[in-house]
Each structure stands twice: as structure tokens, then as C-alpha cells.
Enzyme design. Structure first.
Site, mmCIF file in Angstrom:
data_model
loop_
_atom_site.group_PDB
_atom_site.id
_atom_site.type_symbol
_atom_site.label_atom_id
_atom_site.label_comp_id
_atom_site.label_asym_id
_atom_site.label_seq_id
_atom_site.Cartn_x
_atom_site.Cartn_y
_atom_site.Cartn_z
ATOM 1 N N ARG A 113 12.955 -4.929 6.330
ATOM 2 C CA ARG A 113 13.350 -4.692 4.955
ATOM 3 C C ARG A 113 14.847 -4.853 4.728
ATOM 4 N NH1 ARG A 113 13.383 0.592 2.079
ATOM 5 N NH2 ARG A 113 13.489 0.094 -0.137
ATOM 6 N N HIS A 137 5.654 6.466 -2.534
ATOM 7 C CA HIS A 137 6.961 7.007 -2.938
ATOM 8 C C HIS A 137 6.801 8.481 -3.309
ATOM 9 C CE1 HIS A 137 7.572 2.704 -4.707
ATOM 10 N NE2 HIS A 137 7.829 2.724 -3.419
ATOM 11 N N CYS A 175 0.823 -1.213 0.000
ATOM 12 C CA CYS A 175 0.000 0.000 0.000
ATOM 13 C C CYS A 175 0.854 1.258 0.000
ATOM 14 C CB CYS A 175 -0.908 -0.014 1.224
ATOM 15 S SG CYS A 175 0.022 0.043 2.764
ATOM 16 N N ALA A 230 3.247 1.639 2.883
ATOM 17 C CA ALA A 230 4.447 0.808 2.702
ATOM 18 C C ALA A 230 5.450 1.517 1.802
ATOM 19 C CB ALA A 230 4.069 -0.552 2.129
#
Lengths: 457, 531
Positions: free
Chosen positions: B85, B183, B51, B54
Site C-alpha cells: 500500500r 474501517h 473486503c 482489507a
């Protein structure tokens, strides 16, 4: 590691730092994976489903199947009915499960999506089931989500029964597939015919064959068994916090009386499970099981010199933490810090009672629910412990403070092989007594001077 | 029937209609290859996508080590994005490193009903008292936008109250169609509020920012090692092992290198407009790719000494790894691979695999846009839709004080002519061959089907796919988090990657899958006439 964590404890903190729990939906997803031919479905944004599948795959080292309603901004404003309707059609078309078990998320709960109503309007063929459980992420923890999904499944599938069968029901609570196998084995040895729900044996531990199936054949609690839960003459429900609501539901709706016992970890708590089974089958405990128990007690006596009066910090989910506290006490250890992130005050009462029962001064221990690993670390900085017992996230504290850690519970992200072996039962305790003793002895060896370094112990 | 048609044929007409334009088998028709991307995933299809949160918290802002990143919402999102991550970060001398920590307002029903701003503010007061960070990021999860908490307003108050940097990101999970929107939101925030706020000038002759390098498994450190050996100064890295302290000065660097085009191209473009910094799409994944990248950077600066030094370093590095690479190539030559990753690596890793003699026959992205597949030339053809329109586009203009033209337009054209790929990216398609499969927004079903029809020897993907692929008897390695290994970038990384792939293909356990009794007949029983 964690060098920014100060010793001084701030009471009544609002910000959670390094959590010791996660959200309800992942519990619901895990629960639904323990049903035969069942697709867990996350009604919310894609990220929820992705995160939950990820953490389950990392814990079990297995595929974790699930789908999402893939909410966009539009769905968040106008409601998720159309996304859900499309999702259900697509899931049956592409993956062909028998059951779709939907759980909600903080998103669909906040906008007030009426999933119960949506699924009533779906056209679903008679041999298929679509059911749902409400799992708002801002309530409880993953443990509550697991319970809610158990109830959701029963609510939609379990049938009222006029006549009781000769079978018992067993609710294992939140355990690994290795535990499912062990709990069923003990029930079998005790001559109990049972319905076991949910059941991850053979699902989140599929054997390597070179073939992959979305839904492993013959694994998971079958729809027939879930339907027949109401016919059970008696229920053994394990884990006071995970299983009490599902047990009460089965009792209230289907008149199945239950014994609620702690997760059977260690001698006494496994004894409780065996005694509960004995009450159902009216069969004496076979020598083989008694021998297993005897070997465990023998091992505890053999190794006690390395565990006696050693202090432990036990953290994680409330039921497994409670039962590990009991195991540690049996090993002569002092459960100095007993912590869960799950916001359930019963936990504190139950653990305090357990400590008092064994004559341990609770004034010297900290027992706390609804807290985090930052707090646990601060406690340790003030008064250290000899060993940490809990999930992988404690490894940061273990490294920072040079304390050995034993991984148990959920999630164990950084070790292999744990979930296919038992933690419960006499066999599980033998495994953990060995692990704990070895960790303590390894530290003695690692830190011994040459002249004190012994080959014999 | 080709593999694409075989796959699509299995779908219902409804799903077929949607998926057909997301799956392209290259050069199978007379028309130019194209693909649909960055559109909604079909509900229920088991997409691999995550999503917006994230993408914002997990990918872009989370790795900044000296910032406290608070997840504002219920506990789950903070839990899942905590240390999962492998974006590595070293603590600087005297600096603060918050990477091992997870901060969350852990909202409860009352916070949802009455609003969570107060709890957020109280939480920030506590964070200031305990940690005293210079920078705080607040990342919103799904309920925040719905209940109307204003994280930007809270951030502004924090800045006033404590005199630190605080940014609120409205990256609710449902925004956009994938991580990609997150982003973009993160890029906007950093551009508006961090980049350009510092004044520490680089000391070196040539200075660089590395954009879109998240230091998974230490990739960024290997890149920095090589670049520093040549003599470059690294001003800031976005954002692996990156920091607020260094990002403030990013605008003072000479050149931007872009690794992950998808997640960071917005910053690269905006810095070009505002500060005049050119950007090069680079690739440090693969020996050939790394050499090409290093040569392009040196050529960009037009300095013969630098070019000579670059060649010297390349020669040294190649010498050091050539035996190892030769060995791994001998073990892997002729194998085929599939790669499903987020938005860049499925392209980057094709270079490295080719170095090892492996052809990538299937490649797909979770959240790429068309330009990541087809190149930036087609950007003008992309029509915005309802989902992409919801994500803010910020307009930046030339900063009259700080704008510095590196080269004239004419000179830039001249450099481009020489093969220096300035301000451009040609995407993944040109590096793939006829018949190879490209899949956008791949899902579980398609992964499994393509493995059956195209039979790659190894499949690179993430943890959600890894075990289902492996159970089908196909080697699978994680290209999101590198299976606890890495770095895979640069020269040393290539060797580690070669070692890891060889290990997974040749590990002894594969031959144990079939038990002996499956292939040997059971002899026994009675022979006729015996009693």
C-alpha cells in the site's frame, strides 16, 4: 531494513513471517486467464478477487480480468448459490466470455458450498461453458491452485477420444508469457504440432494499440484445443510439482502418456525439453537451436570466473527454484539455500537429488519446503551468500544484508519487462546468466578500491 | 441522451435497476442530486471493491508501526497486504518498526477443522519471544468467524499473560459490503482500547491529531512538515507512520484534523463525544485546499500570532513553488480528468487538479457512504440495512475526568459562521459542476464505457484499472499507491503531482502507438503495360 530479525533461529515456528507463497485461488485465476475468452470467477468475498487481480496486474503490468461472487454475511450463512447464479448471468450479460472458470476460496470451502452442484442447475446456452475447480486457500499454495484449475478445466471440457491425433500436448506449468512464446517457438523449431495449455502469450502482455479488449482475440488456449487434449498422442508436462497432477489426470482419464520434465531453465534442463520434443517429432535438432545452446555454453565459460563457487540463495515456487538451482550449478555456483513456501516435501527430495547428482555436499546447503523468508534471512545472517535469486520480496533481505538480488519467478512487482521475455530455454538462460554475472560484477566494481578498479575484465 | 443514460442503457433490466441509483450525472434534473451508496455490489459485475479485512488490516490498523499485526487465517490475505500500500513509516530512535514484516497463522486444513486458536496462541508466544512488541493486533480473515475462533478472547489472554496491549478484530472479509465495514471495526477497537490509555501531555501551545492520513508516498510527512513549521505539535497520526505509543495520548490533543472522512470519521465523532475534541475536515491535497486548511486551523485557535505565522508560512511556501506550479499549469491547463478511488481522494484531488487547470468530469468511489457524496446533513436520511446492521456501533459517553469543552456551543456557532468547518463535511457533490458524472461502487465495464463517452485526458484509479485504461490510449496514474511516487500532499507534493501528471501526458511513447505503415500507403506492384 528488517533490523528486528535476530540471528538465532527458532525451530518449528508456528507463526509464518514474511511468506514465500500465497493462496490457491490466485493460481486458479492465473491459470484460467490463459484460456481464450475465459472469465476467471472467484467464489468468495470481494477482497479475494481484488487482491488476486491486484497482484497479477502488479506482476504482469497488465489488466487481470476477473469477477467475484461478492459474499456478504448472509451468503456466508445461507450458502453462495444465489450469489453464484446471479454472478453467472451478469458476467455473460456484461462481459460476454465463452467460458466462466469458477474457483472457490477459503470462505466458500469452509461453509461447504457445493459449487459443482450449483453449476449443474444453471441455465447456460450451448455455446457457453461454466466450470469450476476447488481451491481451498488453506491447502497447498498458489501452485496447487494453478494445477487444480488445469484439472477443473479439463474435467469439464476435454472430450474422450477413440482416435489419437498427430498432435502433442504441452503443459508449461506456471510461467510468464515470454516463456510461453519461447516454449512454443522451440516446439515449432523441433517440428512438433501441439496443443499448449494454458497459454498466456498475447493475454497478459497485450500490445499497445490504443484499443482495449476484455478478451484478446486469438490468444489463450482455445476451447477447441482444450476439448481435443484427449486426442494428444503424447504430453510433455513441465514442472514436477505444478504439472504432475494435471498430467496424471490427462493420462488416467484420456490415456495420454506423458513425460514429466523440470522447467527447462539452463542447459541441461532445456536439453531435456528438446530431447522430449525430438522423441515426438523424430526430427533431428536443427543447427539454429544447437547454435543457441552453443552460445549459452560459450557465455557460461566466458563468465565463469565471476560465478564459480559463488553462493546463492534461491527462493520462490518449487519448480522454478529447482530449475534455477540447476542453472546455478551449471554456472559453477553453490546453491547454499534453496527454499520454497509451498508445502511439498517432494521439493526437498528433488533438490537434494539434484545436488547429489552434481556432487555437491548437501550438508553445506539448506533445502527446505514449507518455510518463509524470515527463516531464509536468519540463515543468511548466520552464513551469508553472494547473491539472492527469487521474487521481489527478497529485496528487503538484499538491502538489509547488502547482497545483490536477481528477480525471477512470481511475483516480480518492482521491475518492468521481465514477464514478456523468456526465463526458459537457451535464450532465457542467456538472459539470466547475463543478469547474474552482471550483478556479481557490479558489486565487485562498486566495492573495488581505485587502484583495483579495472576497465577490462 | 446524456452519458449516464447511454451507459445504463447497455445494462440488462436486472442490472439497470440496481445501478441506476449509483450513477448520478449532476444537475441534470430539477430534483436535488442524490446517490445510493454503501449497498451490496452485484455479484459478477467486476466491482473494484475489496473486503472488510482489507479495510481493517490493510487500511486502518496495518500502518501502525510499533504493533505486530497478525493475520489470522490462511496465507493469502497476509501475503497480499504485505508492503503493497506504500504506507511509509520511519523507525523511531530506539523504537520498533514492524511495517516491513508480514505475520500470519497460515492456517491449514486441520486448523480449519479443529480450530486455529491454539496455533494463534503459540504464534503469539513466538512473536513475544522473538520481537517482544508492546502491542499486538489480530485481524481475522473469512474462515475465522465461521469456525468460531474467538480472537477477542485470545487477545484478552495475551494481555493478561504478557502485560501488553492486544486487540482482536473480527474483520472477516464477508462482513459489510466493502472495506468500509473494516474501517468501522478498526475505529471501534482503537477507540475502545487504545485512545485515552496514555497520559503524556503535549508540550506545545497548540496540538493536533491528523486522522485518516495513511502516509501513502509520504503525504503525512509533508503535512507534518508544514504544520510544525507553523508551530503546531502533532500528537498522533491515524495511522500512517502512526504508532500505538502516540495514539494512546491522542485524547490530549487540542483539535482533530480529518483527512479521509470515510475511514476515520467514527473516531472523530467518538472523540468529540467522549473528550470534547472538535474536528475539522481538512484537505492537504492542492495548494488552494492546503492554504484554506491551514487558515481554518489557525482561525479555530483564535490566536492572532498564530494567524500571522500561518500567513507567513503560506507566503514562503507559495513563493518556493510558484515557478514550478506555473510551468505545470501551462502544460496541463484545459485537460479533463476522471478519478476513481476509495472513499476520499476522488474529492480531495479535484482541488489539486483545479490548481493545475484540470477539471474532474468523472468521479467515483469504491466504498463511500452517501455523506461522502452529499455531505453529513443527509446522514439522518440513511436507513440502515441488513449489512450495515451487522457492523457494531459502539456508544461512547462523556469521560467525566478527561472531557474538556474547547469552546461553548455558542462560540462554536460563531466560528462556523466565520467559515471554519467544525464537525462537518459537505461531501463531493458541491465541488462538482453540472453534467459531471459521479459513480458509486464503479466497475470495470462502467470505467471503460465512461472513458469512451466522456473522453477524459487522464484517468486516476488503482492498479486493477490502470493498464486497461492505458491500453485504451488514456493516461492513467494510480491514486491509491501513487505509482511509486509521492508525496502529493501539501505544497511540495503539489509540485511532484504536477510533474508526474505532466510526465505521463507528455511521455514520448504515446506517439509511437501507431506504426508508420498504418498510415502510409504501400506503393509497389506493376504499373499497367509493364511486363
Amino acid at each position: 531494513m528488517l533490523e528486528l530479525t535476530p540471528k538465532e533461529i527458532m525451530e518449528n515456528r508456528h507463526i509464518t513471517i514474511n511468506p514465500c507463497k500465497t493462496c490457491e485461488p490466485v493460481g486458479a485465476m492465473f491459470c484460467a486467464l490463459g484460456v481464450e475468452n475465459c472469465m476467471p470467477h472467484s467464489h468468495g468475498s470481494q477482497g479475494c478477487c481484488s487482491y488476486h487481480r491486484t497482484v497479477l496486474s502488479r506482476h504482469f503490468k497488465e489488466p487481470a480480468m476477473a469477477t467475484s461472487s461478492s459474499f456478504t454475511e448472509g451468503a456466508s450463512v445461507f450458502g453462495g448459490r444465489s450469489n453464484l447464479t446471479t454472478a453467472v448471468k451478469n458476467i455473460f450479460d456484461i462481459y460476454d466470455p465463452d467460458i466462466i472458470a469458477i474457483h472457490t476460496t477459503c470462505l466458500s470451502e469452509t461453509i461447504g458450498d457445493d459449487v459443482g452442484n450449483y453449476i449443474m442447475d444453471l441455465e447456460v446456452s450451448d455455446d457457453k461453458t461454466v466450470l469450476y475447480a476447488s481451491t481451498p486457500s488453506y491447502e497447498g499454495s498458489h501452485i496447487q491452485g494453478f494445477s487444480n484449475m488445469m484439472i477443473g478445466i479439463m474435467k469439464y471440457m476435454t472430450q474422450k477420444a477413440a482416435v489419437k491425433s498427430n498432435r502433442a500436448a504441452i503443459f508449461p506449468g506456471w510461467v510468464n508469457p515470454g516463456d510461453d512464446r519461447e516454449l512454443k517457438r522451440i516446439a515449432g523449431v523441433m517440428g512438433v504440432d501441439y496443443i499448449y495449455f494454458p497459454d498466456h502469450e498475447g493475454i497478459l502482455e497485450t500490445p499497445m494499440t490504443g484499443k482495449y479488449k476484455y478478451f484478446p482475440k486469438g490468444a489463450g488456449t482455445s476451447a477447441a484445443d482444450i476439448k481435443a487434449l484427449g486426442t494428444a498422442k503424447k504430453l510433455i508436462a513441465m514442472g514436477h510439482i505444478t504439472s504432475s497432477e494435471p498430467a496424471e489426470f490427462l493420462d488416467k482419464q484420456y490415456k495420454v502418456p506423458f513425460s514429466l520434465i523440470p522447467m527447462p531453465i539452463g542447459v541441461k534442463l532445456t536439453d531435456k525439453y528438446v530431447m522430449a520434443l525430438r522423441e515426438i517429432s523424430h526430427q533431428e535438432v536443427p543447427q539454429t537451436l544447437e547454435d543457441e545452446r552453443g552460445r549459452l555454453v560459450d557465455l557460461m565459460l566466458d563468465s565463469h570466473t565471476y560465478t564459480y563457487n559463488k553462493t546463492a540463495a534461491i527462493y520462490g515456487d518449487p519448480d522454478i527454484v529447482y530449475s534455477f538451482t540447476s542453472l546455478c550449478i551449471e554456472m559453477g555456483m553453490i546453491p547454499k539455500y534453496v527454499i520454497t513456501g509451498t508445502p511439498k516435501e517432494e521439493f526437498t527430495r528433488q533438490v537434494s537429488a539434484l545436488l547429489k547428482e552434481h556432487g555437491i555436499d548437501t550438508g553445506k546447503c539448506v533445502i527446505k519446503a514449507d518455510t518463509d523468508l524470515f527463516y531464509l534471512h536468519q540463515l543468511i545472517k548466520n552464513e551469508p551468500v553472494d547473491i539472492l535469486i527469487g521474487s521481489s520480496y527478497g529485496k528487503q533481505i538484499a538491502k538489509a544484508e547488502n547482497i545483490p538480488i536477481i528477480r525471477m519467478g512470481f511475483p516480480v512487482l518492482d521491475r518492468y519487462g521481465n514477464t514478456i521475455q523468456p526465463t526458459v530455454g537457451y535464450a532465457g538462460a542467456i538472459r539470466y546468466v547475463e543478469k547474474i554475472t552482471c550483478a556479481l560484477m557490479d558489486k565487485v566494481d562498486a566495492e573495488a578500491k581505485d587502484e583495483d578498479f579495472d576497465v577490462v575484465m | 441522451m446524456n452519458e449516464r443514460d447511454l451507459l445504463l442503457e447497455k445494462y440488462s433490466s436486472r442490472v439497470f435497476k440496481n445501478r441506476k441509483s449509483h450513477i448520478t450525472q449532476l444537475e441534470m434534473s430539477d430534483e436535488q442530486d442524490t446517490i445510493t451508496a454503501n449497498t451490496r455490489a452485484i455479484p459478477g459485475i467486476a466491482t473494484a471493491r475489496g473486503c472488510c479485512y482489507a479495510g481493517c488490516k490493510g487500511v486502518v490498523v496495518g500502518p501502525m508501526k510499533d504493533a505486530v499485526t497478525i493475520t489470522h487465517g490462511p496465507i493469502g490475505c497476509a501475503f497480499y497486504s504485505w508492503g503493497t500500500r506504500r504506507n511509509k513509516a520511519k523507525t523511531e530512535e530506539g523504537g520498533k518498526n514492524f511495517i516491513p514484516y508480514s505475520f500470519c497463522t497460515d492456517m491449514r486444513p486441520t486448523d480449519i477443522v479443529f480450530g486455529g486458536e491454539k496455533k494463534l496462541e503459540e504464534g503469539i508466544d513466538e512473536i513475544m519471544a522473538i520481537f517482544n512488541p508492546k502491542c499486538i493486533f489480530i485481524c481475522s480473515t473469512c474462515p475465522i468467524g465461521l469456525i468460531g475462533d474467538d480472537v477477542q478472547a485470545v487477545a484478552r489472554e495475551v494481555e493478561k499473560k504478557y502485560g501488553i496491549k492486544a486487540i482482536g478484530f473480527s474483520c472477516e472479509g464477508y462482513k459489510g459490503v466493502s472495506q468500509s465495514s473494516g474501517h468501522h471495526i478498526a475505529n471501534n477497537g482503537l477507540m475502545k482500547q487504545v485512545i485515552g490509555t496514555g497520559d503524556k501531555k503535549p508540550m506545545g501551545k497548540y496540538s493536533l491529531n491528523i486522522l485518516g492520513e495513511y502516509n501513502i508516498g509520504g503525504d503525512g510527512w509533508e503535512e507534518e512538515r508544514i504544520l510544525k513549521k507553523i508551530g503546531y505539535e502533532i500528537v498522533s497520526v491515524f495511522t500512517g507512520d502512526g504508532s500505538y505509543e502516540t495514539m494512546k495520548n491522542a485524547h490530549l490533543a487540542d483539535l482533530n484534523l480529518v483527512m479521509c472522512h470515510r475511514s476515520i470519521n467514527y473516531v472523530a465523532q467518538m472523540m468529540k463525544t467522549k473528550y470534547g475534541i472538535d474536528w475539522l475536515k481538512v484537505n492537504f491535497i492542492g495548494i488552494g485546499a492546503t492554504c484554506k486548511t491551514l487558515r481554518m486551523i489557525a482561525e479555530y485557535f483564535q490566536d492572532t500570532e498564530l494567524i500571522a505565522k500561518t500567513e507567513e508560512v503560506i507566503a514562503q511556501e507559495l513563493e518556493a513553488i510558484s515557478d514550478d506550479m506555473e510551468y505545470y499549469r501551462s502544460m496541463l491547463k484545459g485537460k479533463t480528468a476522471g478519478i476513481f478511488t476509495g472513499g476520499s481522494r476522488s474529492h480531495h484531488y479535484q482541488s489539486l487538479l483545479r490548481d493545475l487547470g484540470i477539471e474532474t468530469i468523472i468521479a467515483g468511489y469504491e466504498f463511500a457512504h452517501r455523506d461522502d457524496y452529499e455531505g453529513r446533513d443527509i446522514i439522518s436520511e440513511i436507513k440502515p440495512d441488513a449489512d450495515s446492521k451487522n457492523i457494531e456501533e459502539i456508544a461512547v459517553s462523556r469521560d467525566e475526568e478527561l472531557y474538556k469543552e474547547r469552546y461553548s456551543g455558542e462560540k462554536l456557532e460563531e466560528l462556523k459562521e466565520k467559515g471554519i468547518e467544525i464537525d462537518t463535511y459537505d461531501g463531493m457533490f458541491p465541488d462538482m459542476k453540472k453534467g459531471y458524472m459521479v459513480v458509486d461502487d464503479y466497475n470495470m465495464f462502467e470505467t471503460d464505457e465512461l472513458i469512451q463517452t466522456m473522453k477524459p485526458d487522464i484517468f486516476f484509479s488503482g492498479i486493477k484499472d490502470k493498464y486497461s485504461i492505458q491500453k485504451q490510449g488514456v493516461v492513467s496514474r494510480q491514486l491509491h499507491s501513487y505509482d511509486y511516487s509521492g508525496p502529493y500532499a501539501g505544497f511540495n507534493g503539489a509540485v511532484i503531482f504536477g510533474r508526474d501528471v505532466t510526465m505521463s501526458i507528455y511521455t514520448k511513447a504515446w506517439v509511437l502507438t501507431t506504426p508508420p505503415w498504418k498510415t502510409a500507403a504501400l506503393l509497389g506492384g506493376r504499373i499497367g503495360g509493364e511486363n
